[in-house]
Design an enzyme around this catalytic site. Sequence first.
Site, PDB file in Angstrom:
ATOM      1  N   CYS A  77      -7.725  10.270  -2.085  1.00 30.67           N
ATOM      2  CA  CYS A  77      -8.094   9.116  -2.743  1.00 30.67           C
ATOM      3  C   CYS A  77      -9.812   9.013  -2.603  1.00 30.67           C
ATOM      4  O   CYS A  77     -10.409   9.345  -1.478  1.00 30.67           O
ATOM      5  CB  CYS A  77      -7.588   7.934  -1.910  1.00 30.67           C
ATOM      6  SG  CYS A  77      -7.853   6.250  -2.824  1.00 30.67           S
ATOM      7  N   CYS A  81     -11.382   3.018   2.306  1.00 29.67           N
ATOM      8  CA  CYS A  81     -10.826   2.295   3.595  1.00 29.67           C
ATOM      9  C   CYS A  81     -10.751   2.945   4.748  1.00 29.67           C
ATOM     10  O   CYS A  81     -10.128   3.939   5.057  1.00 29.67           O
ATOM     11  CB  CYS A  81      -9.399   1.829   2.982  1.00 29.67           C
ATOM     12  SG  CYS A  81      -9.397   1.521   1.109  1.00 29.67           S
ATOM     13  N   CYS A  84      -7.436   4.419   6.439  1.00 23.72           N
ATOM     14  CA  CYS A  84      -6.621   5.171   5.621  1.00 23.72           C
ATOM     15  C   CYS A  84      -6.938   6.617   5.662  1.00 23.72           C
ATOM     16  O   CYS A  84      -7.825   7.295   5.658  1.00 23.72           O
ATOM     17  CB  CYS A  84      -6.600   4.698   4.321  1.00 23.72           C
ATOM     18  SG  CYS A  84      -5.245   5.457   3.430  1.00 23.72           S
ATOM     19  N   CYS A 121      10.107   1.525  -2.408  1.00 27.25           N
ATOM     20  CA  CYS A 121       8.664   1.099  -2.558  1.00 27.25           C
ATOM     21  C   CYS A 121       7.886   2.443  -2.811  1.00 27.25           C
ATOM     22  O   CYS A 121       7.765   3.295  -1.967  1.00 27.25           O
ATOM     23  CB  CYS A 121       8.073   0.314  -1.380  1.00 27.25           C
ATOM     24  SG  CYS A 121       6.357   0.027  -1.743  1.00 27.25           S
ATOM     25  N   CYS A 152       9.463  -1.484  -5.879  1.00 20.34           N
ATOM     26  CA  CYS A 152       8.116  -1.898  -5.843  1.00 20.34           C
ATOM     27  C   CYS A 152       7.395  -0.663  -5.604  1.00 20.34           C
ATOM     28  O   CYS A 152       7.753   0.560  -5.538  1.00 20.34           O
ATOM     29  CB  CYS A 152       8.219  -2.317  -4.304  1.00 20.34           C
ATOM     30  SG  CYS A 152       6.569  -2.894  -3.614  1.00 20.34           S
ATOM     31  N   CYS A 212       3.808  -8.896  -3.375  1.00 16.49           N
ATOM     32  CA  CYS A 212       3.957  -8.481  -1.945  1.00 16.49           C
ATOM     33  C   CYS A 212       2.655  -8.185  -1.513  1.00 16.49           C
ATOM     34  O   CYS A 212       1.642  -7.220  -2.083  1.00 16.49           O
ATOM     35  CB  CYS A 212       4.656  -7.073  -1.975  1.00 16.49           C
ATOM     36  SG  CYS A 212       4.873  -6.213  -0.214  1.00 16.49           S
ATOM     37  N   ARG A 284       7.284  -9.048   6.349  1.00 25.52           N
ATOM     38  CA  ARG A 284       7.528  -7.567   6.907  1.00 25.52           C
ATOM     39  C   ARG A 284       6.801  -7.150   8.227  1.00 25.52           C
ATOM     40  O   ARG A 284       5.577  -7.161   8.219  1.00 25.52           O
ATOM     41  CB  ARG A 284       7.546  -6.757   5.771  1.00 25.52           C
ATOM     42  CG  ARG A 284       8.077  -5.381   6.058  1.00 25.52           C
ATOM     43  CD  ARG A 284       8.121  -4.459   4.784  1.00 25.52           C
ATOM     44  NE  ARG A 284       8.815  -5.083   3.682  1.00 25.52           N
ATOM     45  CZ  ARG A 284       8.361  -5.468   2.753  1.00 25.52           C
ATOM     46  NH1 ARG A 284       7.041  -5.142   2.411  1.00 25.52           N
ATOM     47  NH2 ARG A 284       9.094  -6.008   1.831  1.00 25.52           N
TER      48      ARG A 284
HETATM   49  N1  SAM Z   1      -4.067   3.082  -2.781  1.00 27.30           N
HETATM   50  C1  SAM Z   1      -3.324   1.814  -3.003  1.00 27.30           C
HETATM   51  C2  SAM Z   1      -4.163   0.515  -2.562  1.00 27.30           C
HETATM   52  O1  SAM Z   1      -4.963   0.562  -1.599  1.00 27.30           O
HETATM   53  O2  SAM Z   1      -3.961  -0.290  -3.052  1.00 27.30           O
HETATM   54  C3  SAM Z   1      -1.827   1.674  -2.457  1.00 27.30           C
HETATM   55  C4  SAM Z   1      -1.593   2.587  -1.090  1.00 27.30           C
HETATM   56  S1  SAM Z   1      -2.435   1.915   0.216  1.00 27.30           S
HETATM   57  C5  SAM Z   1      -1.873   3.270   1.520  1.00 27.30           C
HETATM   58  C6  SAM Z   1      -1.553   0.493   0.835  1.00 27.30           C
HETATM   59  C7  SAM Z   1      -1.615  -0.298   1.925  1.00 27.30           C
HETATM   60  O3  SAM Z   1      -1.239   0.359   3.283  1.00 27.30           O
HETATM   61  C8  SAM Z   1      -3.055  -0.584   2.439  1.00 27.30           C
HETATM   62  O4  SAM Z   1      -3.511  -1.567   1.648  1.00 27.30           O
HETATM   63  C9  SAM Z   1      -3.020  -0.944   3.796  1.00 27.30           C
HETATM   64  O5  SAM Z   1      -3.075  -2.198   4.161  1.00 27.30           O
HETATM   65  C10 SAM Z   1      -1.925   0.102   4.332  1.00 27.30           C
HETATM   66  N2  SAM Z   1      -2.279   1.170   5.188  1.00 27.30           N
HETATM   67  C11 SAM Z   1      -2.908   2.023   4.899  1.00 27.30           C
HETATM   68  N3  SAM Z   1      -3.309   2.952   6.051  1.00 27.30           N
HETATM   69  C12 SAM Z   1      -2.820   1.943   6.895  1.00 27.30           C
HETATM   70  C13 SAM Z   1      -2.954   2.401   8.479  1.00 27.30           C
HETATM   71  N4  SAM Z   1      -3.555   3.668   8.882  1.00 27.30           N
HETATM   72  N5  SAM Z   1      -2.194   1.523   9.300  1.00 27.30           N
HETATM   73  C14 SAM Z   1      -1.780   0.281   8.752  1.00 27.30           C
HETATM   74  N6  SAM Z   1      -1.713  -0.064   7.406  1.00 27.30           N
HETATM   75  C15 SAM Z   1      -2.442   0.930   6.534  1.00 27.30           C
HETATM   76  C1  DTB Z   2       2.101  -2.090   3.488  1.00 30.33           C
HETATM   77  O1  DTB Z   2       1.604  -3.233   3.812  1.00 30.33           O
HETATM   78  N1  DTB Z   2       2.278  -1.161   4.447  1.00 30.33           N
HETATM   79  C2  DTB Z   2       2.766   0.133   3.617  1.00 30.33           C
HETATM   80  C3  DTB Z   2       2.981  -0.120   2.259  1.00 30.33           C
HETATM   81  N2  DTB Z   2       2.425  -1.479   2.086  1.00 30.33           N
HETATM   82  C4  DTB Z   2       2.520   0.813   1.132  1.00 30.33           C
HETATM   83  C5  DTB Z   2       1.840   1.284   3.862  1.00 30.33           C
HETATM   84  C6  DTB Z   2       1.673   1.559   5.502  1.00 30.33           C
HETATM   85  C7  DTB Z   2       0.884   2.983   5.651  1.00 30.33           C
HETATM   86  C8  DTB Z   2       0.550   3.323   7.098  1.00 30.33           C
HETATM   87  C9  DTB Z   2      -0.033   4.532   7.196  1.00 30.33           C
HETATM   88  C10 DTB Z   2       0.326   5.806   6.374  1.00 30.33           C
HETATM   89  O2  DTB Z   2       1.746   6.096   6.573  1.00 30.33           O
HETATM   90  O3  DTB Z   2      -0.364   6.413   5.785  1.00 30.33           O
HETATM   91 FE1  SF4 Z   3      -7.165   5.006  -1.007  1.00 33.24          FE
HETATM   92 FE2  SF4 Z   3      -5.969   4.785   0.986  1.00 33.24          FE
HETATM   93 FE3  SF4 Z   3      -7.737   2.773   0.388  1.00 33.24          FE
HETATM   94 FE4  SF4 Z   3      -5.403   3.017  -0.831  1.00 33.24          FE
HETATM   95  S1  SF4 Z   3      -5.661   2.554   1.266  1.00 33.24           S
HETATM   96  S2  SF4 Z   3      -7.278   2.883  -2.024  1.00 33.24           S
HETATM   97  S3  SF4 Z   3      -5.047   5.102  -0.578  1.00 33.24           S
HETATM   98  S4  SF4 Z   3      -8.191   4.862   0.602  1.00 33.24           S
END
Ligand code: SAM
Ligand code: DTB
Ligand code: SF4
Length: 337
Positions: A77, A81, A84, A121, A152, A212, A284
Amino acid sequence: MNQQPSNHTNSITKKQFAQTASKEADTLPSWSISQIEELLNLPFNDLIYQAQLVHRKYHDANKVQLSTLVSVKTGGCSEDCGYCPQAARYHTDVNDEDMMSLDKVVSAAKEARGQGASRFCMGAAWRGPKQRDIEKITEIISAVKGLGLETCATLGMLKPGQAEQLSDAGLDYYNHNLDTAPEFYGEVITTRAYQDRLNTLDSVRSAGMHVCCGGIVGMGESRNARAGLIAQLANLNPYPESVPVNKLVQVKGTPLYGTDELDSFEFIRTIAAARITMPKAMVRLSAGRSEMSEEVQALCFLAGANSIFYGDKLLTTGNPEAEQDKIMFRKLGLQSL
Ligand code: SAM
Ligand code: DTB
Ligand code: SF4
């Protein structure tokens, strides 16, 4: 941290509760950050009691909804973030993979349905979908919907028209998190603005889909910032149908790896504040369950959580095995919705 009980604090909270209980949840008054901070500052037992009162007014206290996640496009990506593991710029164990095929997603969805999930989802590590991505994902959404599951997706920011295309394909919910309070946001993400996220949420609503939307706690934010996040969510008009509260999963290689662990009671307090301020929402208990004891999870359910991610994987990190959750549900007398 102010955790002292006071009559003043208690009386304000009772007033807030009366407001919440007396109005239909969709038309709630706005919540100020300080009102939510007062909730978070309550003695733990008082806070849980308030949360239980609200929870039992609007929900069956022993029912929990199950959503299964699958990462249909993992890694690579462009965004930054800080939490992430899928951001290309951080050196984690996650690789850039191709999008999953329709067949593979459908078999994952069938398996989730077989395990008892009601919602499937689909997540993609995109800043936002391109038109060719929308074409593939809409085909996938229709197929999953055809299995009788709620659908979702969380695909990043949406451009005009994309939300309608997703909705037309049968998408029930779109997940797009605000992640944290506006004041703390810049510490975590710089490649997209808070307003971008609000705009995407507006598009989702206008297309007639359920929203959501939640966030992550344990990123080093203050209690005031947690109140700020809850205020943003609760003041969306209407507030989201589904509110994921994630506890940061710390992944080596991401900037937030090594952040001081959030005390579990702070996490539970955040759940309770979400429940009180968004009475009808499904709250959730999301990422972070693998690192939580059953006792902490039970307190989250007591605080008003009534949904979980179900299945042994979130997107790239672990989640408790379905069998383990079934055992926990039996111990707590919980049933899936
Ligand atoms: N890329 C898209 C976005 O960011 O909108 C969708 C996928 S993103 C992984 C969805 C959500 O997962 C993020 O907004 C964040 O709230 C959650 N998330 C990602 N990494 C995480 C982590 N290490 N711990 C907890 N939540 C996480
Ligand atoms: C949300 O609020 N939590 C989920 C889902 N929406 C997409 C993602 C959690 C991701 C946790 C880190 C991972 O597994 O990469
Ligand atoms: Fe990309 Fe992760 Fe940010 Fe979603 S949360 S936009 S996958 S860097």
